[in-house]
Design a protein around this motif. Structure first.
Motif, PDB file in Angstrom:
ATOM      1  N   GLY A 153       0.821  -1.205   0.000  1.00  0.00           N
ATOM      2  CA  GLY A 153       0.000   0.000   0.000  1.00  0.00           C
ATOM      3  C   GLY A 153       0.857   1.258   0.000  1.00  0.00           C
ATOM      4  N   TRP A 154       0.291   2.352  -0.455  1.00  0.00           N
ATOM      5  CA  TRP A 154       1.045   3.592  -0.601  1.00  0.00           C
ATOM      6  C   TRP A 154       1.666   4.064   0.714  1.00  0.00           C
ATOM      7  N   PRO A 155       0.911   4.153   1.823  1.00  0.00           N
ATOM      8  CA  PRO A 155       1.541   4.626   3.068  1.00  0.00           C
ATOM      9  C   PRO A 155       2.743   3.766   3.466  1.00  0.00           C
ATOM     10  N   ALA A 156       2.639   2.441   3.329  1.00  0.00           N
ATOM     11  CA  ALA A 156       3.758   1.572   3.682  1.00  0.00           C
ATOM     12  C   ALA A 156       4.933   1.772   2.723  1.00  0.00           C
ATOM     13  N   ARG A 181      -0.077 -10.694  -6.667  1.00  0.00           N
ATOM     14  CA  ARG A 181      -0.976  -9.555  -6.957  1.00  0.00           C
ATOM     15  C   ARG A 181      -0.526  -8.362  -6.137  1.00  0.00           C
ATOM     16  N   GLY A 182      -0.426  -7.209  -6.767  1.00  0.00           N
ATOM     17  CA  GLY A 182      -0.088  -5.977  -6.065  1.00  0.00           C
ATOM     18  C   GLY A 182      -1.354  -5.269  -5.626  1.00  0.00           C
ATOM     19  N   HIS A 183      -1.432  -4.934  -4.338  1.00  0.00           N
ATOM     20  CA  HIS A 183      -2.639  -4.290  -3.798  1.00  0.00           C
ATOM     21  C   HIS A 183      -2.210  -3.198  -2.822  1.00  0.00           C
ATOM     22  N   CYS A 184      -2.517  -1.968  -3.114  1.00  0.00           N
ATOM     23  CA  CYS A 184      -3.055  -1.474  -4.364  1.00  0.00           C
ATOM     24  C   CYS A 184      -2.351  -0.139  -4.642  1.00  0.00           C
ATOM     25  N   LEU A 185      -2.436   0.355  -5.862  1.00  0.00           N
ATOM     26  CA  LEU A 185      -1.736   1.588  -6.218  1.00  0.00           C
ATOM     27  C   LEU A 185      -2.484   2.837  -5.755  1.00  0.00           C
ATOM     28  N   ILE A 211       0.038  11.559  -7.403  1.00  0.00           N
ATOM     29  CA  ILE A 211      -0.508  10.201  -7.577  1.00  0.00           C
ATOM     30  C   ILE A 211       0.208   9.490  -8.721  1.00  0.00           C
ATOM     31  N   LEU A 212       0.374  10.179  -9.828  1.00  0.00           N
ATOM     32  CA  LEU A 212       1.050   9.579 -10.976  1.00  0.00           C
ATOM     33  C   LEU A 212       2.506   9.238 -10.642  1.00  0.00           C
ATOM     34  N   ASP A 213       3.163  10.115  -9.885  1.00  0.00           N
ATOM     35  CA  ASP A 213       4.550   9.852  -9.496  1.00  0.00           C
ATOM     36  C   ASP A 213       4.637   8.582  -8.651  1.00  0.00           C
ATOM     37  N   HIS A 214       3.678   8.426  -7.733  1.00  0.00           N
ATOM     38  CA  HIS A 214       3.683   7.225  -6.894  1.00  0.00           C
ATOM     39  C   HIS A 214       3.455   5.966  -7.731  1.00  0.00           C
ATOM     40  N   ILE A 215       2.487   6.008  -8.619  1.00  0.00           N
ATOM     41  CA  ILE A 215       2.207   4.836  -9.460  1.00  0.00           C
ATOM     42  C   ILE A 215       3.448   4.433 -10.247  1.00  0.00           C
ATOM     43  N   ARG A 216       4.101   5.416 -10.850  1.00  0.00           N
ATOM     44  CA  ARG A 216       5.300   5.116 -11.648  1.00  0.00           C
ATOM     45  C   ARG A 216       6.445   4.607 -10.771  1.00  0.00           C
ATOM     46  N   ASP A 217       6.543   5.144  -9.567  1.00  0.00           N
ATOM     47  CA  ASP A 217       7.605   4.718  -8.656  1.00  0.00           C
ATOM     48  C   ASP A 217       7.418   3.267  -8.243  1.00  0.00           C
ATOM     49  N   GLU A 218       6.242   2.928  -7.714  1.00  0.00           N
ATOM     50  CA  GLU A 218       6.055   1.574  -7.175  1.00  0.00           C
ATOM     51  C   GLU A 218       5.913   0.536  -8.281  1.00  0.00           C
ATOM     52  N   ALA A 219       5.070   0.815  -9.277  1.00  0.00           N
ATOM     53  CA  ALA A 219       4.906  -0.149 -10.363  1.00  0.00           C
ATOM     54  C   ALA A 219       6.219  -0.330 -11.122  1.00  0.00           C
ATOM     55  N   GLY A 220       6.986   0.739 -11.231  1.00  0.00           N
ATOM     56  CA  GLY A 220       8.284   0.647 -11.903  1.00  0.00           C
ATOM     57  C   GLY A 220       9.288  -0.159 -11.101  1.00  0.00           C
ATOM     58  N   ALA A 221       9.288   0.020  -9.773  1.00  0.00           N
ATOM     59  CA  ALA A 221      10.232  -0.709  -8.923  1.00  0.00           C
ATOM     60  C   ALA A 221       9.971  -2.207  -8.937  1.00  0.00           C
ATOM     61  N   LEU A 222       8.702  -2.591  -9.138  1.00  0.00           N
ATOM     62  CA  LEU A 222       8.332  -4.006  -9.140  1.00  0.00           C
ATOM     63  C   LEU A 222       8.057  -4.525 -10.552  1.00  0.00           C
ATOM     64  N   LYS A 223       8.537  -3.808 -11.530  1.00  0.00           N
ATOM     65  CA  LYS A 223       8.290  -4.165 -12.926  1.00  0.00           C
ATOM     66  C   LYS A 223       8.708  -5.610 -13.206  1.00  0.00           C
ATOM     67  N   ALA A 256      -0.660   5.230 -16.554  1.00  0.00           N
ATOM     68  CA  ALA A 256       0.656   5.332 -15.904  1.00  0.00           C
ATOM     69  C   ALA A 256       1.121   3.966 -15.419  1.00  0.00           C
ATOM     70  N   ALA A 257       0.204   3.163 -14.887  1.00  0.00           N
ATOM     71  CA  ALA A 257       0.570   1.825 -14.418  1.00  0.00           C
ATOM     72  C   ALA A 257       1.012   0.944 -15.578  1.00  0.00           C
ATOM     73  N   LYS A 258       0.301   1.017 -16.686  1.00  0.00           N
ATOM     74  CA  LYS A 258       0.645   0.192 -17.851  1.00  0.00           C
ATOM     75  C   LYS A 258       1.984   0.617 -18.445  1.00  0.00           C
ATOM     76  N   GLU A 259       2.234   1.922 -18.480  1.00  0.00           N
ATOM     77  CA  GLU A 259       3.526   2.405 -18.983  1.00  0.00           C
ATOM     78  C   GLU A 259       4.677   1.951 -18.087  1.00  0.00           C
ATOM     79  N   SER A 260       4.414   1.874 -16.779  1.00  0.00           N
ATOM     80  CA  SER A 260       5.469   1.527 -15.823  1.00  0.00           C
ATOM     81  C   SER A 260       5.737   0.031 -15.774  1.00  0.00           C
ATOM     82  N   ASP A 261       4.722  -0.778 -16.024  1.00  0.00           N
ATOM     83  CA  ASP A 261       4.894  -2.232 -16.011  1.00  0.00           C
ATOM     84  C   ASP A 261       3.965  -2.850 -17.055  1.00  0.00           C
ATOM     85  N   PRO A 262       4.389  -2.883 -18.316  1.00  0.00           N
ATOM     86  CA  PRO A 262       3.523  -3.371 -19.398  1.00  0.00           C
ATOM     87  C   PRO A 262       3.085  -4.819 -19.231  1.00  0.00           C
ATOM     88  N   SER A 263       3.841  -5.627 -18.487  1.00  0.00           N
ATOM     89  CA  SER A 263       3.503  -7.049 -18.368  1.00  0.00           C
ATOM     90  C   SER A 263       2.452  -7.326 -17.307  1.00  0.00           C
TER      91      SER A 263
END
Length: 329
Positions: A153-156, A181-185, A211-223, A256-263
């Motif tokens: 989660g975002w706070p964590a 499963r990632g829960h949740c952006l 919000i977009l920065d967070h999505i790209r950060d976390e989804a990108g880190a776990l790509k 943003a999530a799809k761009e950060s982790d297309p798979s």
């Protein structure tokens, strides 16, 4: 009209109660309703009987009888959708078929994902306790899919220690062959978001950018490590962000999530869809379906629909479950 239904609920008291100290709480769910309560009694039996000696009213649902029509239809779907054929050929070293050979087979792994929530500190168990060892053993014996309990989660994610736990837990699960499963952006309520985010309440542009920065950060880190991301969770009851940013902001979150982790497969999630107590057309369901249609019409990369269970004493009839699932399919 409807007849009165009598309910029996045996309980064991852990202490003594003086007059007027004992209380009974009724939890009535979310749907608008009118109920009547009457004849409420507490009866004390002392220590002469056990809980098993006392009557208990079990939850009932339409279609629970053994010959209910839905059971046959379900059995046919299981044969068609949940089973595969296994062909075994037994031959001699010379390649000749061996007649009458005794063959046993044991399934090693499910093709269908069976998942559970995982508490990262217990999974990682840096103290190497017996409890941690048993947790990992049972986890790998029983499941092949997992979601981290709060640690994605975002706070964590903003806490270095929790972020490290998230990354290490995902790595461990992947090494064991688990899907994750990632829960949740985006959990779009202030109380579910980092406290500092509400400081941007009066600045929609900066809020959306955060919000977009967070999505790209976390989804990108776990790509490449997450099978599916819950991009948006429980919008029906938590609309603080969309009330400020508008519905179009959701489309940008998915993009943003799809761009950060297309798979990763991107999904939306909500509660009270299946656990509606037997109703197949509620305001909550209509809102959820409308949100999904909107995202698809706006070409958001929405690829799956999540529905929480959280069933309590009211059991949704199986035929109604199928009807709801068919509507959303």
């Amino acid at each position: 009209g409807k007849q009165w239904q009598k309910y029996y609920l045996p309980v064991r008291s852990r202490g003594r109660f003086e007059p007027a100290e004992l209380r009974l709480s009724f939890q009535l769910g979310f749907s608008p309703q009118v109920i009547e309560l009457g004849g409420v009694e507490f009866r004390y039996f002392g220590k002469a009987v056990t809980l098993a000696d006392l009557p208990r009213t079990k939850p009932a649902y339409a279609g629970q009888e053994r010959n209910a029509p839905w059971r046959q239809a379900a059995a046919e779907r299981i044969e068609r959708l949940r089973k595969g054929d296994l062909v075994v050929r037994v031959v001699s070293p010379a390649g000749q078929p061996i007649a009458g050979a005794l063959v046993t087979a044991k399934m090693r792994r499910h093709a269908f994902p069976f998942g559970t929530a995982v508490y990262a500190p217990r999974l990682l168990d840096t103290a190497h306790t017996a409890e941690g060892s048993r947790f990992r053993r049972e986890l790998t014996n029983l499941f092949n899919y997992a979601v981290l309990d709060g640690h994605c989660g975002w706070p964590a994610w903003e806490q270095p220690k929790e972020r490290t736990r998230c990354l290490e837990a995902v790595c461990w699960l992947r090494e064991q062959g688990f899907g994750v499963r990632g829960h949740c952006l985006v959990y779009p309520a202030w109380r579910m978001l980092p406290a500092h985010l509400q400081e941007l309440e009066q600045d929609p542009v900066a809020l959306q950018q955060a919000i977009l920065d967070h999505i790209r950060d976390e989804a990108g880190a776990l790509k490449g490590q997450i099978e599916e991301w819950v991009v948006l969770n429980e919008l029906y009851s938590k609309r603080e962000l969309t009330e400020i940013l508008g519905d179009g902001a959701m489309v940008a979150w998915f993009n943003a999530a799809k761009e950060s982790d297309p798979s990763a497969r991107l999904i939306i999630n909500d509660n009270q869809i299946l656990s509606s107590g037997g109703e197949a057309d509620t305001e909550h369901q209509r809102f959820y379906a409308g949100t999904i249609r909107y995202l698809l019409e706006q070409k958001a990369p929405l690829e799956g629909i999540g529905m929480q269970g959280h069933f309590g004493g009211v059991v949704t009839p199986p035929a109604t479950l199928v009807k709801i699932l068919d509507q959303f399919s």
